[in-house]
Structure formats: C-alpha cells, structure tokens
Write a protein that holds these residues in place. Structure first.
Motif, short mmCIF file in Angstrom:
data_model
loop_
_atom_site.label_atom_id
_atom_site.label_comp_id
_atom_site.label_asym_id
_atom_site.label_seq_id
_atom_site.Cartn_x
_atom_site.Cartn_y
_atom_site.Cartn_z
N LYS A 183 0.81 -1.22 0.00
CA LYS A 183 0.00 0.00 0.00
C LYS A 183 0.84 1.26 0.00
O LYS A 183 0.32 2.35 -0.30
CB LYS A 183 -0.93 0.00 1.22
N GLU A 217 -10.04 -1.95 -3.89
CA GLU A 217 -9.54 -0.85 -3.05
C GLU A 217 -8.91 0.24 -3.91
O GLU A 217 -9.12 1.44 -3.67
CB GLU A 217 -8.54 -1.40 -2.04
N ASP A 221 -10.36 4.05 -3.89
CA ASP A 221 -9.52 5.08 -3.28
C ASP A 221 -8.60 5.79 -4.26
O ASP A 221 -8.08 6.86 -3.95
CB ASP A 221 -8.67 4.46 -2.17
#
Length: 1040
Positions: A183, A217, A221
């Motif tokens: 991430k 995700e 995002d």
C-alpha cells in the motif's frame, strides 16, 4: 572541431529548399567518414545526425556496429545517443545484437539510475527470445530498486519480454504481486502493474481473481482516471467468474457515472457495467433497472450535448449492447437515435441503423421506415440532378457559364448523395425490419406494399463485372445480388402469405411492370432484378389483374431485352400462364372476332418465343421449345375450328380452353420453410453422381462449337411490336426546370412528416382515392365538399337538388316527436331496438392472417417452425466487427503475437496446457531427464559394486563374481561352452543369475550366506530345499 552538428544539419536542410536530395547525400558521405573516427565525441555527433536522417527515411542499418561502439561509451551523454541509435536501427535480425548482450547486462547492473534506464527503455524495441532469456536474471532485481521510476520501467519492460518469452511472467509474478499488494508503493508503479494485469486478465482471468480485494480498493480510493478505466475493464472479465462482485461493484460504478466529468471514464464505466453482466443480473432487479436508466440517460446526453463524432459513435455502440437486455429503455430515446441516421459521418449512420433495427416495434415501425425512406428519396433526387447536369451541353456564352457556376456553387452546399453500398444496406434493413418474425411488427400491409413499390424505384441498378461473360458460358454475372430482386421477393411473400392483401400486391406488381416498360428504352436491356418475382406474381395470380391483356403485352415487350437467363425463364412461364387466362374462357362463344384476336395473340407469342429456342441457357431453351410447339398445335386447332353463327353455336378448341389451362390449375402454392428441403428423404436407387447421358461430354463440346445466327433488324417487328421511347413534355418553360428548385420544407420532427415526403405523386394519389372510397360510408369521416353520389349523399346536396339553388328554410319538413310512443316502443320492443342498434355498429376491421412457412416433419433444421426470410445487408458492421476482433486477439498494438499468453499459468507449479511456445520448457525437460538418467546409472553401479563386495565376503572369487555380473552379456558364449549333458542345468543356472541382478535371487543368496552366521534358526527351513549355485571353474567349465 569543424564538423557539423545536428543543428547545422537542420539549418542547411532548410536553406537548400528544392535541392534537399543532393544536400542529404553530401551529409551522408560526411557521416560515413565521421562515424569511423576514433574520437568518441565525433562518432556520437555523426550517429546523432544519422538518426535524424533515418527518421527522414534514409537507411542506417550499415552503421549498426558503430552504434554498438557508442553504446559502450562510459559517458552518459554519448551512451544515450548510442541507445537511441539502437532503438531506431536495431531489429531482431540485426547481426551485432548478439554482441550487445553483455553490454546490456552490464548496464542493467550499474549503480546510476540514469544508466539503468537506458537498457530498460531500449529492450522492448530490440528484444528477442534468446536475449530475453539472457537479461531476465539481471532485470528481475530491478523490481526492488530504490527509485520508483526504475521499478515502473522494469514492470513495463517485463511485459514486453513476456510477449516473446512467456516464462518471464512466471518468474517475475511473485515480485510484481508483492509490489501490487504494498500500500505504500508509488502510484506510478501501481498504475504500471494495473496496466500489465489488465493486459493479462482478459486472457486468463481466473489467475487474477484473488487480487480482487486489492483491485477494488484501488478503484475506490485511487484518484487516477486512467487506472480506474483499466480496473473497470479488468473487473468486467472477473465478474462472470465471481457473480458476488456485481453487488460490490455497483455502488462505486454508479457514483463514478453520476459524478465524473471525464467522458472517457463515463463511457468505460457504462461499458464495464454492460460487459460485466451487471445489467443482466437476475438477483437484483431494482438495482439493475436503476443502473440501466442511469446509463441510458448519460448516453443520451453524450449524443445530444456533445458535437464530437467520436462520442456519438461510442454512445451508439453502448446503446447497441444495452438494447439486448433493455429494449424498452432504448426505444424511449428514439428521437435522438433517429437524428444520428442523418449524420454526415457514415459510420455513425451505420451504427444508428444497427440500433434502430434492434429496437423496432409495431409502434415505431412506420416512423422509422418513413425516416429512412425520406433519406433515400432525397439522395436519389440529388443523384438525378447531378446526372442531369453532366448531360447538359457546354454554355454558349459567358452569361450562361456564370449561371452554371452559380448553380454549382449552390449545389455544393447540399448534402452529397449517399454511396450505393449504403443505399443497398438501408433498403435491406427496411425489408428486414418489416418482415422480421413473420411480419409481427407490421400492422398496415397496404402501406407496406406502397413502400415496396417506392423501394423498387429507388433501388440502384446492379453493376456488372469487368468481364461480361462467365468463362464457362455466355451467361452474364453481377457483382452481388440485386437489391431490387429482394424487394420483389418481399412483394411475392406478401402475396403468397397474406391473402387479405393479395389483390393489392398483384396490382402493385402490375404497376411495377408497366413502369419498367415505360421507363426502359427499346434499345437498352432490362437489368432490374425485381422483374423475376413480379413476373411470377402476374402469372400465378392472373385472375386478379385489372388488365391481363395489357400485362401480357408488356411482358412480351420486355422479354427480348432481358439478358439474365433466370429472369427470362420465369417470364416465359408467366407468359403462358397469362395467355391461358386471357384466351382460355370456356364460357365465351367462338366468334370470328375472338378467333382473329386469339390467332393474332398466339402469332405474337410464337414470334417472341421462337428466337429463344437457341438460347444457350438450357432452362430457357427447354421452356421456349415446349411452349412454342404447344402454341403451334393450338393455332392449328384454332384455325380449323368453325366459328359460331346465329344458327349454330361453336365452342372454342379444347386445347385452348381445357388443355393449356389445366397445366396450371391445381393446388395453391404456399411459402416453404428454409430448412424443409433437408427433411425430404432421398429416394432409393438415386445416384446423383451418375451422368444424365453416357456421352454427355461430347454433346456439350458440340454445343459449345455451334455458331448462333446473327439476328437481323426487322423493321416490321420494331414498328408493330416495340413501343417508341416515352418523351416527357413539360408545360412550364425550360428556364424554370434549370433553375434551382426550392428546398422541401420537411419538418424536423419525424412525427410531423407525411407520406408525401417519401412516396411518389402517383402512389399518393392512388392512396388518397382508396382512402376516400374506403371511408365513403363512414359518417364520422369529413370528406370533400364537392363530392356527391353514392349511398351517403350529404344533406345539403339533397336539399339543393329538391329545392333548387336557393334553399328555402321553411320548406324543411318537421317531424312530430311523441315521447310516450317512443318510450312505449322502447319498452315493448326491446329485441327490435337491440337489433337495430347492432346493425348500426360499424363493421369490424378485416383481420389479417399471415400464413406460416410450410415444412416437413422430422429432425431437420427448421423443421416444425415458421422460418421467416432473413435479409442481411452486404456491408454488415457486426461481421466486420467480429473479424476485426479476431485480428485484435491474435496481435497486439506492438505487432507481436500474444495469443500464447492465454495458456500460460502464473502458478509456480502450473504448466501450460497446450502452449505453442514450449521450446525452452522442452529444453529444460530434456536436461532434467538426462540428469535423472545419470543418477539412475550411478545408483545402478553402486548397487552392482555392493553386490560384488557381498559375494567376495561370502568366499566367491573376484573373477567369478565379475563373470557372474557380466553373465547376461555372455549368455550365448556360455551356452556354447557347456557340455550337452549339462545343457539343461546350465540353462537353469543362467536364469538364476539373471534374476540375481534384480535382487530376488541375490537376496536369497545373501540370505543363504548370512543366515548361516547370524540366525541359524532361520536357516533350517531354507536348507530343506537347497538351490544349486552355478559357477565357472578355472578351466571355463560349469560346476554346480
């Protein structure tokens, strides 16, 4: 010091305008000498100039070795020029590419990031399978480099390596997956990984299904629109494998569609929803309808608000996919879609036609066809004006020349005429829309017949091939099926299937034939393919013609000018049918007038059919000969038949009234399904390969050598039987016809335009007359004021006829209304009042029954079903799209075949099922097999030596042990040495030794020797059955 730089080369090239070729040749000579210099700066400058000239179009492959020299320079600015030259000039077959492998590996392991970027950027352009195998080990560590730019370039380069060497992905996927799951990774690296995953996902989506949480995700995002587009495309391939993703993806996609201002992202969201099956999800009906309405509204805005043709095209493309699941929603956007039919872009028109054809229904069929008919008629009239301008003579004065120039400038403002292929496509789509599902969407067949008449007039003439004759015979061939023949076939289908409007279809065929006679010249051939079905209609339903004699004359007038043999054969059959109807009346008396008229008619028919007896087409020849001989016999019978008088009445000859009509009286012909022929059983004993005649080849050779007589011009035949060409006489002056006609005030809305905008004047007048006759007895229909007569004469005409022109109001009769009697009558005679009320009701409209196609029972294709005629346009965009998709699957934008990636498994233990690129895997398997064989041989030798040591420990001599080991190879020699008395024993001994190598006998031998020392109790049972051990003595004889 005095060499030209790249800027000097560009300046000199601009200063030598008109003499660039000579200047470039001089520059190339200078570069050839400079690039051989030992000074690396001079060499790099010369290479830079060669790169510029190579971009202009001059070859620099001869300098490939010098490019390699500049690439090896330790200075970065020179090395960069060398790598640029390699990208421009190196190819997979460049010879010096093998020498660059070590240089690339060295630069990949450099410490400076800018130096590492050079080979990473150059590898995608010069990669080969062997080079990819060599640099893969040095390229993989760059995935963990500290600089994000290096990691991003490495990921993209690895995908390019995988296109030529698929094993790259299997080795690099664990690290790529690690980078994707991180991430904290740089967004540019993540976007590069998403691009690679998207390219691989549509080939093997199941390998990327575990990544769905991380990809979701990133979709939610991430703020990168281009990465979101890639993710949506990837999820569209994953949703069929995991249906639960549909509910998960629906909220973020809906939010993106509502909020994003980017048209590209908006379209990809809608496209992803369509391809992912979200619109067809049966579990969530409410959410499916909501997202479908949202997508349709957004696509409508893309067409209306934006003037960009590309956005209109992709919006229509999405509409074509939505109409499969939600046709009612797309049908609500009919006004916007029909506007695209008149677009100047032909591709937008075709996509709009595809969409219109899919959303047609009984409610909007008339409006859609009317819009298309107006477009065809406008283009046809414009093409006719252009043709008339070409025929005009040259101007006689300057004033006329100026007037012609002004007219041309005005005509250029109009829309150009439609291409012929597009016109054919539109006509085919109109026929398909109206006839689909056995005319399920068609309510007014009278209107449809008028449309078909207009389409015959608007259909373009078929084009001939370059060679007028086919190599196998003198039969003309055309480029494609005549679209007018399809229109005529549709008129024939309506006449056969719909009996309620058969009369209208027959009258339409009669009108089309009269039009062909009037419009065609006597010296030009008839090329309209509609004549074939039209002739069949007028022959089959001759009893419903308004003027059968005139139709027969028109057909006889057209036959000599028909070149197509199939049309000619049908017309000959129609001629004899019409003649049987005209002359076969058995109720009329055989008078002298009838005898003379029928004799002249038979003479004319025979005169037309006799030349066709020598026609090269066998079908035409056979029918012409049969009908000619039949009519000659009938003419002889008619000439010998006595005419009727006042004293004795005579009937017409039986050949005329009974024999010829009986040839065509029988069962009514119905429509047959397409697959019915497959259900017909093959007769026993039928051999289709057997020739019709045993000497058929000789007969055909003689037929080819026959010389047909040249027909001479007969002035009597031309005077009596051929009509003169029609001449159009206009009442207005010529200047009015030459001047530009005012533009038609066609309403912009399709709902306000009438039939006058797409039908000819004669069709409109006929429709008005039929409508007036149909509504003549309708009390609610307000007709014209000056009409009179019939059973429904207006009241003011009655009063005017009774009282004269001056109407006297006092003379109007007054009736006394007695309400009591009225009530009594209503109460006492309810049955009579009810009967009168029932009589006053209007007659119900005639019910249209459409006959289904007949077929035979059985398990054939189309058996038992009504198979409507399927019309397909020649330029079908769907077929084109399928063939285009196949090409795109096989070849990527990099012009490299990537189809083998579909069978590559990213699992470390997975193996490709049927991988075409298995050279390296095969080499690796062979190496592993060789290593395994070596290991087996080593273990075998160790076991052999251990066996020898055990035998020596038991007291067996070493040489004997050696002989025992090699006993298998010396089997034949041992048999020769053995004595005859001991031959049987020696054979048994050899078998025992052979089993000893496989360890059963050896184990027993070892056990026999070892148990005597270690375990005496276990030896006793084995001593009961002792086995002889055969050994060789020193003399070479066998001993037991």
């Amino acid at each position: 010091m005095f060499e030209k730089s790249l800027y000097d080369l560009i300046r000199g090239l601009r200063n030598h305008k008109g003499n660039e070729k000579e200047y470039i040749q001089n520059c190339l000579k200078e570069c050839r000498s400079e690039i051989r210099s030992q000074d690396m700066d001079v060499k790099a400058t010369a290479l830079l100039k060669l790169i510029y000239l190579e971009m202009v179009g001059h070859d620099m492959s001869w300098a490939s070795f010098h490019v390699l020299e500049v690439m090896s320079s330790p200075k970065y600015h020179q090395k960069r020029v060398g790598y640029l030259g390699a990208v421009q000039s190196f190819r997979p077959d460049t010879e010096v590419l093998m020498l660059a492998t070590n240089l690339l590996k060295k630069d990949l392991t450099a410490t400076a990031p800018n130096t590492i970027s050079l080979p990473i950027g150059a590898l995608p352009h010069i990669i080969t399978p062997s080079l990819a195998l060599s640099v893969l080990a040095d390229l993989l560590p760059r995935l963990t480099h500290s600089h994000a730019a290096i990691r991003k370039k490495t990921i993209v380069t690895l995908y390019r390596l995988a296109l030529v060497y698929p094993e790259t992905l299997r080795a690099a996927w664990p690290k790529i997956k690690e980078r994707l799951m991180d991430k904290d990774e740089d967004p540019s690296v993540t976007a590069a990984i998403v691009n690679v995953v998207c390219e691989l996902g549509w080939r093997r989506p199941k390998d990327f299904l575990p990544l769905a949480p991380r990809l979701f995700e990133l979709l939610v995002d991430g703020g990168n629109n281009w990465m979101a587009i890639k993710l949506i495309k990837l999820f569209a391939t994953l949703t069929p494998l995991e249906p639960r993703l549909v509910r998960k993806l629906l909220p973020p996609l809906t939010d993106l569609i509502r909020t994003t201002p980017a048209m590209s992202l908006l379209y990809e969201c809608i496209n992803g929803i369509i391809q992912g099956g979200i619109l067809g999800d049966p579990e969530d009906i409410s959410g499916r309808e909501e997202i479908a309405s949202l997508c349709v509204s957004k696509l409508r805005g893309m067409i209306m608000v934006n003037s960009d043709a590309n956005l209109k095209y992709v919006a229509l493309l999405a509409f074509n996919r939505i109409v499969v699941t939600h046709p009612f929603l797309v049908a609500q956007q009919e006004d916007v879609i029909l506007e695209c039919i008149d677009s100047a872009d032909i591709t937008i028109r075709i996509k709009a036609l595809d969409l219109v054809q899919g959303m047609v229904s009984s409610d909007n069929l008339v409006s859609i066809v009317s819009r298309l008919m107006r477009q065809l008629r406008a283009s046809s009239s414009l093409a006719g004006q252009n043709g008339a301008q070409k025929v005009d003579s040259e101007p006689d004065s300057d004033d006329e020349a100026g007037a012609q120039t002004n007219r041309r400038s005005k005509s250029q403002d109009h829309v150009p005429p439609l291409p012929e292929d597009y016109t054919v496509d539109v006509i085919g789509r109109i026929l398909n829309m109206c006839s689909q599902d056995n005319y399920a969407s068609l309510a007014d067949f009278d209107w449809y017949i008028d449309v078909l008449i207009q389409l015959v007039r608007l259909a373009p003439a078929p084009r001939r091939r370059e060679s007028d004759l086919d190599p196998s015979g003198p039969i003309p061939k055309y480029l494609a099926t005549d679209i007018s023949e399809k229109v005529g076939n549709e008129i024939r289908n309506v006449a056969v299937k719909v009996k309620a409007v058969r009369l209208a279809a027959v009258r339409a065929a009669e009108l089309i034939m009269n039009t062909l006679v009037a419009e065609s010249s006597a010296t030009h051939p008839v090329v309209s393919g509609s004549l074939k079905p039209i002739a069949w209609i007028v022959g089959e339903y001759a009893f419903q013609l308004s003027a059968p004699s005139d139709t027969l004359g028109s057909l006889l007038h057209l036959i000599p000018r028909i070149n197509n043999p199939e049309i000619l054969a049908t017309c000959l059959q129609a001629v004899i049918k019409l003649f049987a109807h005209v002359a076969g009346d058995d109720q009329a008396l055989w008078t002298s007038a009838r005898k003379s008229s029928i004799s002249l008619l038979m003479a004319r028919v025979i005169h037309v059919l006799e030349p066709l007896a020598l026609h090269p087409y066998l079908e035409v020849q056979e029918r012409a000969v049969e009908f000619t001989e039949l009519l000659k016999l009938t003419a002889e019978a008619a000439s010998g038949q006595v005419v009727s008088t006042d004293d004795a009445q005579q009937d017409a000859p039986l050949l005329l009234t009974q024999a010829i009509p009986s040839l065509f009286n029988g069962w009514e012909l119905n429509s047959v399904a397409v697959g019915a022929q497959l259900n017909v059983p093959m007769p026993e004993g039928l051999d289709l390969d057997e020739p019709i005649h045993p000497d058929l080849s000789r007969l055909l050779a003689q037929a080819d050598s026959l010389m047909l007589p040249i027909e001479s011009d007969d002035e009597f035949e031309a005077y009596y039987n051929q009509k003169p060409p029609p001449t159009s006489i206009a009442n207005e002056p010529a200047i009015n016809r030459i001047a530009d006609a005012p533009e038609e005030s066609v309403a912009s809305s399709y709902q306000q335009a009438g039939e006058e905008s797409y039908l000819d004047a004669d069709i409109i007048a006929r429709r008005r007359a039929e409508r007036a006759e149909r509504n003549r007895d309708d009390p609610f229909y307000i007709g014209e004021l000056n009409r009179s007569g019939g059973t429904s004469t207006p009241i003011h005409n009655i009063l005017q006829n009774e009282n004269g022109p001056d109407l006297d109001i006092d003379s109007i009769p007054i009736m006394k209304l007695d309400l009591d009697q009225l009530n009594t009558g209503l109460g006492g005679d309810n049955g009579t009042a009810a009967a009168q009320k029932q009589q006053q009701r209007p007659k119900p409209r005639q019910r249209i029954v459409i006959a289904a196609d007949e077929t035979l029972g059985g398990g054939g294709s189309g058996s038992g079903l009504s198979t409507p005629r399927n019309y397909e346009s020649e330029n079908n965009s769907d077929s084109f799209t399928k063939s285009r998709t196949k090409k795109l699957i096989k070849q990527s934008l990099l012009q490299v075949d990537s189809s083998h990636l579909g069978s590559l498994s990213l699992d470390a233990n997975g193996r490709p099922d049927d991988s075409p690129f298995d050279y390296e895997a095969q080499q690796r398997e062979e190496a592993e097999m060789a290593q395994a064989m070596k290991e087996v041989e080593r273990l075998r030798l160790e076991m052999q030596r251990a066996n020898e040591r055990i035998q020596v420990a038991q007291g067996v001599p070493a040489e004997e042990a050696v002989v025992v080991v090699k006993k298998k190879k010396k089997k034949k020699s041992v048999a020769k040495i053995a004595d005859p008395e001991e031959e049987g024993e020696s054979a048994g001994a050899v078998k025992v030794v052979k089993k000893k190598k496989k360890k059963p006998v050896t184990t027993e031998g070892e056990a026999g020797g070892a148990t005597a020392e270690a375990a005496p109790s276990e030896v006793k049972p084995k001593k009961k059955k002792p086995k002889r051990i055969v050994q060789l003595d020193e003399g070479g004889s066998l001993q037991s």
